[in-house]
Structures are given as structure tokens and as C-alpha cells.
Design a protein around this motif. Structure first.
Motif, short mmCIF file in Angstrom:
data_model
loop_
_atom_site.label_atom_id
_atom_site.label_comp_id
_atom_site.label_asym_id
_atom_site.label_seq_id
_atom_site.Cartn_x
_atom_site.Cartn_y
_atom_site.Cartn_z
N ASN A 1 0.86 -1.18 0.00
CA ASN A 1 0.00 0.00 0.00
C ASN A 1 0.90 1.23 0.00
N GLN A 2 0.93 1.92 -1.10
CA GLN A 2 1.85 3.05 -1.25
C GLN A 2 1.47 4.24 -0.38
N LEU A 3 0.29 4.24 0.17
CA LEU A 3 -0.11 5.33 1.06
C LEU A 3 0.60 5.25 2.41
N ILE A 4 0.95 4.04 2.83
CA ILE A 4 1.34 3.81 4.22
C ILE A 4 2.85 3.95 4.45
N THR A 5 3.17 4.71 5.50
CA THR A 5 4.53 4.81 6.03
C THR A 5 4.49 4.29 7.47
N PRO A 6 5.17 3.20 7.78
CA PRO A 6 5.12 2.67 9.15
C PRO A 6 5.66 3.66 10.17
N HIS A 7 4.94 3.80 11.27
CA HIS A 7 5.40 4.65 12.38
C HIS A 7 6.47 3.89 13.17
N VAL A 8 7.32 4.62 13.85
CA VAL A 8 8.39 3.97 14.63
C VAL A 8 7.80 3.05 15.70
N SER A 9 6.65 3.38 16.24
CA SER A 9 6.01 2.51 17.24
C SER A 9 5.56 1.20 16.60
N TYR A 10 5.12 1.26 15.36
CA TYR A 10 4.76 0.04 14.63
C TYR A 10 6.01 -0.77 14.32
N LEU A 11 7.07 -0.10 13.88
CA LEU A 11 8.31 -0.81 13.55
C LEU A 11 8.90 -1.52 14.75
N ALA A 12 8.62 -1.01 15.94
CA ALA A 12 9.15 -1.61 17.16
C ALA A 12 8.44 -2.91 17.54
N LEU A 13 7.40 -3.28 16.81
CA LEU A 13 6.65 -4.50 17.13
C LEU A 13 7.41 -5.77 16.80
N GLY A 14 8.41 -5.69 15.92
CA GLY A 14 9.15 -6.90 15.54
C GLY A 14 10.40 -6.57 14.76
N LYS A 15 11.29 -7.54 14.65
CA LYS A 15 12.58 -7.31 14.01
C LYS A 15 12.50 -7.29 12.49
N ASP A 16 11.40 -7.86 11.92
CA ASP A 16 11.23 -7.81 10.47
C ASP A 16 9.74 -7.66 10.17
N ALA A 17 9.41 -7.51 8.88
CA ALA A 17 8.03 -7.23 8.50
C ALA A 17 7.08 -8.36 8.90
N THR A 18 7.52 -9.61 8.75
CA THR A 18 6.66 -10.74 9.10
C THR A 18 6.35 -10.75 10.59
N ALA A 19 7.36 -10.53 11.41
CA ALA A 19 7.16 -10.51 12.86
C ALA A 19 6.27 -9.34 13.28
N ARG A 20 6.47 -8.19 12.64
CA ARG A 20 5.65 -7.03 12.98
C ARG A 20 4.18 -7.28 12.66
N CYS A 21 3.92 -7.85 11.49
CA CYS A 21 2.54 -8.13 11.10
C CYS A 21 1.88 -9.12 12.05
N ALA A 22 2.62 -10.15 12.44
CA ALA A 22 2.07 -11.15 13.36
C ALA A 22 1.73 -10.52 14.70
N HIS A 23 2.65 -9.71 15.23
CA HIS A 23 2.40 -9.01 16.49
C HIS A 23 1.20 -8.08 16.35
N TYR A 24 1.15 -7.37 15.24
CA TYR A 24 0.06 -6.43 15.02
C TYR A 24 -1.29 -7.14 14.98
#
Length: 231
Positions: free
Chosen positions: A151-174
Motif C-alpha cells: 500500500n503506497q499510502l502507508i509509512t510505518p510509524h516507529v512505534s509500529y516498527l518496534a513490534l518486531g525485528k522484520d516485516a513478518t514478525a511485525r505483522c504477526a504481532h500487530y
């Protein structure tokens, strides 16, 4: 004379809402939503605003945004609202105001409240009984934040990035955050802050925002205070 753009603190995130006039529809068909998304992408780039979460409902929109400049959000929302209203009036042969005045906004304390705002925004279609689960609603950021959809609209916030070490982990946590609904108190706090355009956060955060802007925030009622009825 046009009103002066409202000022926002660069680097601070804001929950922004804009409603249709008299809470009437502002989206009438699928193409309208696509036009809004295209215009949104344009103004985000032009005015240096990052978008972290959003939802396009039938009669209002919610956006979670961080500006790079003091007037970025104001200018982006002004152009977005004007150009989209022009599209609607021209396409659907209508006249009059599409929006219920100017957008409302609430500064959000990142450490304690930001992810709650993410959830509040993306759960709007579920709360409105439009879908059973947030991933079933196509006009929100949930698929990008929870399912790794581009989604080209979205820029992850630093608080979102802190949810996991990579994109897969972050999505799972989210996704796990959505296993539990926001409490009634959390929803009421978000809605109250938005209604009165107040910061959403602790006392120290609210005081700091007002100090940096050099003014009190929030809308105050007009006229005399209501009399208290003794029981």
C-alpha cells in the motif's frame, strides 16, 4: 478572507477525522473511494505528511498522520477536501457543501496511545457492523499493517516498527493486538479527544503540546455555562 492553516508540531502524530455534512454520505460508489485515495497519495507527497493508518467509511474518514512541517496537515487536508468535493459535485450532479466544516484532529502520544489509535481506526468497519473482521473491509490500512499487502499510502510509524525485528514478525504481532477489543474507556478517550480537538495522552504530554504551540487546545462551548440542577 480564508482561514489561516492550523499549526501542527512536526514529527508528532495526529488522529484526523473529516465527516460528511450533517453526517451524510461522502462516498457514493467504489470509484469515489479510489479518487479519494489517489488524491490522498498526491497531497501526502506534496506536503510532506506520512500516513500510518486510515479508513474510508461511508460518511467520514479517519487518518493517522505525522507532518514534516507545521502546516503540512492543514494544507494537505484543505486541498484534499476541496478537490474531492469538486469531483463529487461534478460526477454526481450535486451542489452545496460536502464536508461538515473543517477536519478535526487530536495529537497522539506515541508511547501509550498510538497503537490504540491504529486499532480504533481500522476497527471502525467492524464497530459499524459493516464487516465481521477488519481484513474484510477493503478501504482501510489493515491489510498493509497486518497482512503485508503493498500500500503506497502507508509509512510505518516507529512505534509500529518496534513490534518486531522484520516485516513478518511485525505483522504477526500487530494481528495479535486485534485479538482483544479496545476497552470502553479507551474508545471513549479517543472519541472525546477527537470531539474536542484535545491531545490524546497523559497530562505531561498534553501540557507539552500546548506549551510548544503556545496556546490552549480544544474547542470550548459558547454562551453561559449550564445551570446545575440539584437533586
Amino acid at each position: 478572507m480564508p482561514r489561516r492553516p492550523r499549526q501542527y508540531l512536526p514529527g508528532l502524530s495526529y488522529h484526523v477525522r473529516q465527516r460528511g455534512n450533517n453526517r451524510q454520505a461522502c462516498f457514493f460508489e467504489i470509484n469515489d473511494r479510489q479518487v479519494y485515495v489517489d488524491l490522498l497519495q498526491t497531497v501526502l507527497k506534496r506536503y510532506g505528511v506520512s500516513l500510518h493508518a486510515y479508513v474510508l467509511m461511508t460518511n467520514h474518514v479517519h487518518l493517522l498522520m505525522t507532518p514534516a512541517t507545521i502546516d503540512g496537515i492543514s494544507r494537505a487536508m484543505q486541498v484534499l477536501a476541496s478537490r474531492y468535493a469538486y469531483h463529487i459535485n461534478k460526477t454526481h450532479g450535486r451542489t452545496g457543501s460536502l464536508w461538515e466544516g473543517r477536519h478535526k484532529s487530536s495529537a497522539v502520544e506515541s508511547d501509550r496511545y498510538l497503537l490504540a489509535c491504529y486499532r480504533y481506526i481500522e476497527m471502525n468497519p467492524v464497530a459499524a457492523n459493516l464487516v465481521r473482521r477488519p481484513e474484510h473491509y477493503p478501504w482501510s490500512s489493515y491489510a498493509a499493517n497486518a497482512l503485508l499487502h503493498e500500500n503506497q499510502l502507508i509509512t510505518p510509524h516507529v512505534s509500529y516498527l518496534a513490534l518486531g525485528k522484520d516485516a513478518t514478525a511485525r505483522c504477526a504481532h500487530y494481528r495479535r493486538l486485534f485479538d482483544e477489543r479496545l476497552s470502553t474507556a479507551e474508545v471513549e478517550n479517543i472519541q472525546m479527544a477527537m470531539h474536542y480537538c484535545l491531545p490524546l495522552g497523559g497530562k505531561a504530554f498534553c501540557a507539552e503540546v500546548e506549551q510548544q504551540l503556545g496556546r490552549k487546545l480544544g474547542q470550548r462551548g459558547r454562551g453561559r455555562p449550564k445551570k446545575t440542577v440539584k437533586k
